[in-house]
Design a protein around this motif. Structure first.
Motif, PDB file in Angstrom:
ATOM      1  N   ASN A 261       0.818  -1.206   0.000  1.00  0.00           N
ATOM      2  CA  ASN A 261       0.000   0.000   0.000  1.00  0.00           C
ATOM      3  C   ASN A 261       0.858   1.265   0.000  1.00  0.00           C
ATOM      4  O   ASN A 261       0.528   2.252  -0.666  1.00  0.00           O
ATOM      5  CB  ASN A 261      -0.928  -0.001   1.225  1.00  0.00           C
ATOM      6  N   VAL A 262       1.977   1.245   0.706  1.00  0.00           N
ATOM      7  CA  VAL A 262       2.837   2.426   0.791  1.00  0.00           C
ATOM      8  C   VAL A 262       3.429   2.761  -0.575  1.00  0.00           C
ATOM      9  O   VAL A 262       3.439   3.927  -0.991  1.00  0.00           O
ATOM     10  CB  VAL A 262       3.957   2.194   1.830  1.00  0.00           C
ATOM     11  N   VAL A 263       3.922   1.766  -1.286  1.00  0.00           N
ATOM     12  CA  VAL A 263       4.479   2.004  -2.617  1.00  0.00           C
ATOM     13  C   VAL A 263       3.397   2.518  -3.560  1.00  0.00           C
ATOM     14  O   VAL A 263       3.637   3.416  -4.375  1.00  0.00           O
ATOM     15  CB  VAL A 263       5.125   0.725  -3.173  1.00  0.00           C
ATOM     16  N   GLY A 264       2.194   1.972  -3.443  1.00  0.00           N
ATOM     17  CA  GLY A 264       1.094   2.454  -4.277  1.00  0.00           C
ATOM     18  C   GLY A 264       0.812   3.921  -4.065  1.00  0.00           C
ATOM     19  O   GLY A 264       0.619   4.686  -5.019  1.00  0.00           O
ATOM     20  N   VAL A 265       0.796   4.349  -2.806  1.00  0.00           N
ATOM     21  CA  VAL A 265       0.570   5.764  -2.497  1.00  0.00           C
ATOM     22  C   VAL A 265       1.670   6.629  -3.099  1.00  0.00           C
ATOM     23  O   VAL A 265       1.401   7.656  -3.739  1.00  0.00           O
ATOM     24  CB  VAL A 265       0.485   5.976  -0.971  1.00  0.00           C
ATOM     25  N   GLU A 266       2.915   6.228  -2.903  1.00  0.00           N
ATOM     26  CA  GLU A 266       4.028   7.053  -3.375  1.00  0.00           C
ATOM     27  C   GLU A 266       4.037   7.186  -4.896  1.00  0.00           C
ATOM     28  O   GLU A 266       4.242   8.280  -5.427  1.00  0.00           O
ATOM     29  CB  GLU A 266       5.337   6.463  -2.862  1.00  0.00           C
ATOM     30  N   LEU A 267       3.818   6.097  -5.599  1.00  0.00           N
ATOM     31  CA  LEU A 267       3.786   6.159  -7.058  1.00  0.00           C
ATOM     32  C   LEU A 267       2.636   7.039  -7.550  1.00  0.00           C
ATOM     33  O   LEU A 267       2.798   7.850  -8.470  1.00  0.00           O
ATOM     34  CB  LEU A 267       3.664   4.756  -7.652  1.00  0.00           C
ATOM     35  N   CYS A 268       1.486   6.879  -6.931  1.00  0.00           N
ATOM     36  CA  CYS A 268       0.316   7.654  -7.352  1.00  0.00           C
ATOM     37  C   CYS A 268       0.480   9.142  -7.028  1.00  0.00           C
ATOM     38  O   CYS A 268       0.061  10.004  -7.803  1.00  0.00           O
ATOM     39  CB  CYS A 268      -0.951   7.099  -6.702  1.00  0.00           C
ATOM     40  N   GLN A 269       1.078   9.451  -5.899  1.00  0.00           N
ATOM     41  CA  GLN A 269       1.317  10.854  -5.574  1.00  0.00           C
ATOM     42  C   GLN A 269       2.268  11.496  -6.576  1.00  0.00           C
ATOM     43  O   GLN A 269       2.041  12.614  -7.053  1.00  0.00           O
ATOM     44  CB  GLN A 269       1.888  10.967  -4.154  1.00  0.00           C
ATOM     45  N   LEU A 270       3.329  10.796  -6.929  1.00  0.00           N
ATOM     46  CA  LEU A 270       4.294  11.334  -7.894  1.00  0.00           C
ATOM     47  C   LEU A 270       3.672  11.488  -9.278  1.00  0.00           C
ATOM     48  O   LEU A 270       4.049  12.392 -10.034  1.00  0.00           O
ATOM     49  CB  LEU A 270       5.514  10.412  -7.979  1.00  0.00           C
ATOM     50  N   ALA A 271       2.709  10.615  -9.601  1.00  0.00           N
ATOM     51  CA  ALA A 271       2.104  10.627 -10.934  1.00  0.00           C
ATOM     52  C   ALA A 271       0.893  11.538 -11.039  1.00  0.00           C
ATOM     53  O   ALA A 271       0.345  11.709 -12.135  1.00  0.00           O
ATOM     54  CB  ALA A 271       1.697   9.199 -11.323  1.00  0.00           C
ATOM     55  N   GLY A 272       0.442  12.120  -9.937  1.00  0.00           N
ATOM     56  CA  GLY A 272      -0.740  12.976  -9.983  1.00  0.00           C
ATOM     57  C   GLY A 272      -2.030  12.213 -10.193  1.00  0.00           C
ATOM     58  O   GLY A 272      -2.988  12.734 -10.779  1.00  0.00           O
ATOM     59  N   VAL A 273      -2.080  10.988  -9.695  1.00  0.00           N
ATOM     60  CA  VAL A 273      -3.281  10.148  -9.817  1.00  0.00           C
ATOM     61  C   VAL A 273      -4.371  10.687  -8.898  1.00  0.00           C
ATOM     62  O   VAL A 273      -4.096  11.194  -7.810  1.00  0.00           O
ATOM     63  CB  VAL A 273      -2.936   8.688  -9.451  1.00  0.00           C
ATOM     64  N   ARG A 274      -5.633  10.566  -9.320  1.00  0.00           N
ATOM     65  CA  ARG A 274      -6.737  11.084  -8.524  1.00  0.00           C
ATOM     66  C   ARG A 274      -7.305  10.058  -7.537  1.00  0.00           C
ATOM     67  O   ARG A 274      -7.759  10.422  -6.459  1.00  0.00           O
ATOM     68  CB  ARG A 274      -7.845  11.606  -9.451  1.00  0.00           C
ATOM     69  N   GLN A 275      -7.294   8.780  -7.910  1.00  0.00           N
ATOM     70  CA  GLN A 275      -7.858   7.764  -7.008  1.00  0.00           C
ATOM     71  C   GLN A 275      -7.041   6.481  -7.080  1.00  0.00           C
ATOM     72  O   GLN A 275      -6.707   5.990  -8.164  1.00  0.00           O
ATOM     73  CB  GLN A 275      -9.320   7.479  -7.339  1.00  0.00           C
ATOM     74  N   LEU A 276      -6.726   5.947  -5.905  1.00  0.00           N
ATOM     75  CA  LEU A 276      -5.994   4.692  -5.781  1.00  0.00           C
ATOM     76  C   LEU A 276      -6.917   3.638  -5.192  1.00  0.00           C
ATOM     77  O   LEU A 276      -7.557   3.864  -4.160  1.00  0.00           O
ATOM     78  CB  LEU A 276      -4.779   4.895  -4.869  1.00  0.00           C
ATOM     79  N   CYS A 277      -6.972   2.488  -5.841  1.00  0.00           N
ATOM     80  CA  CYS A 277      -7.783   1.371  -5.351  1.00  0.00           C
ATOM     81  C   CYS A 277      -6.849   0.230  -4.954  1.00  0.00           C
ATOM     82  O   CYS A 277      -6.160  -0.346  -5.807  1.00  0.00           O
ATOM     83  CB  CYS A 277      -8.765   0.917  -6.429  1.00  0.00           C
ATOM     84  N   LEU A 278      -6.808  -0.098  -3.659  1.00  0.00           N
ATOM     85  CA  LEU A 278      -5.988  -1.197  -3.163  1.00  0.00           C
ATOM     86  C   LEU A 278      -6.619  -2.523  -3.586  1.00  0.00           C
ATOM     87  O   LEU A 278      -7.811  -2.756  -3.378  1.00  0.00           O
ATOM     88  CB  LEU A 278      -5.879  -1.121  -1.640  1.00  0.00           C
TER      89      LEU A 278
END
Length: 322
Positions: A261-278
């Motif tokens: 989950n932590v890696v998912g958050v970091e990648l999405c934050q850097l990419a400007g993603v609007r929604q992350l689904c675990l």
């Protein structure tokens, strides 16, 4: 576009056992003491507003399967599916109930990889048995057709692949080379996983979503991380393999082919993603544990991110509008 989760578990399907169901009931009844829940509205409010989803619902137990509604469902006979885990059985039933057996449909199926938890639902996908339907498999593995046929050989299943009534085709994709279907643009990306896995970026009508499951991310591999940031760039939704905790993913379960989950958050934050689904939940996690992971992930994103990132945890039946 809309993503509909039909199976959110990883590795193998799981089911609630009687102890887990009883524990949910005990928690709900204990919380109801003294609340005077004497009509339907009060009961609904208690379930929806007071109890957490991990008590009032369940994240489900089917293995990986996601449907993407791209075109107007009232005016199309074409559908998009990502992976064929056990969740695809219910997907097939829903399509049959809606369209009937005498109204041929086309299913575009994109396969991340060929491990059993991602293909095991296909022999139970009812539309495959109905003449007139068309199923087109897309993937980057040369063994795609072999894998789908092999699991229906006589030693493993009573109905052979050649007995299926639908027209079934296989089309090989190349990573990084976009494929277009009626205005839908799909691009595959190689991911780190045993036997190789591929993520998919789907773009249509100004919306973009990424399906990236069964993918390990090495913290020291800066170049690979940057490539995934670009793959995720400005996506409205990223469905992400968050099977392990960060600690497990870099220690006891390193090289097991999954992420956190932590890696998912970091990648999405850097990419400007609007929604992350675990997604691709660890099969030994119960609903309470998945709920705790979601809460921790949201706290981590709030502390570390400048732009808001909406975070949800996939469950069987979830619908996400883009």
């Amino acid at each position: 576009m809309k993503a509909r989760i039909w199976g959110a578990r990883g590795s193998l399907p799981v089911a609630l056992n009687h102890k887990q169901v009883r524990a949910k009931l005990e928690t709900a009844l204990r919380g109801a003491i003294g609340r005077q829940l004497d009509d339907d509205a009060k009961i609904a409010a208690y379930l929806d507003e007071e109890l957490g989803f991990e008590v009032s619902g369940t994240y489900g137990g089917n293995s990986s399967c996601v449907e993407v509604e791209v075109w107007d469902q009232a005016n199309t006979r074409e559908h998009v599916i990502l992976d064929m885990g056990s969740g695809v059985r219910q997907l097939g039933g829903a399509k049959l109930a809606r369209y009937g057996a005498g109204n041929p449909q086309t299913y575009h199926v994109f396969m991340s990889h060929l491990h059993w938890d991602h293909i095991m639902g296909f022999p139970f996908f009812t539309p495959a048995y109905i003449p007139g339907n068309r199923i087109i498999f897309y993937g980057c593995h040369e063994q795609l057709e072999t894998a789908m046929r092999r699991q229906q050989e006589a030693i493993s299943f009573p109905v052979s692949f050649d007995q299926l009534g639908a027209t079934i085709e296989f089309r090989c994709m190349l990573p990084g080379v976009a494929l277009e279907i009626n205005g839908l643009r799909v691009t595959a990306k190689l991911q780190l996983h045993a036997g190789d896995s591929y993520g998919y970026r789907l773009e249509h009508g100004g919306r973009a979503m990424v399906y990236s499951t069964d993918s390990e991310h090495k913290l020291g591999d800066v170049e690979a991380g940057a490539a995934f940031v670009e793959f995720f760039r400005d996506a409205d939704l990223v469905i992400f393999d968050a099977m392990y905790s960060l600690a497990d993913s870099i220690s006891v379960k390193a090289d097991w082919g999954h992420s956190s989950n932590v890696v998912g958050v970091e990648l999405c934050q850097l990419a400007g993603v609007r929604q992350l689904c675990l997604f691709h939940h660890e099969p030994i996690y119960d609903d309470a544990q998945i709920g705790r992971v979601l809460a921790e992930t949201r706290r981590y994103a709030q502390i570390t991110g400048e732009a808001p990132l909406k975070i949800v945890s996939a469950y069987d039946g979830m619908e996400i509008d883009l």
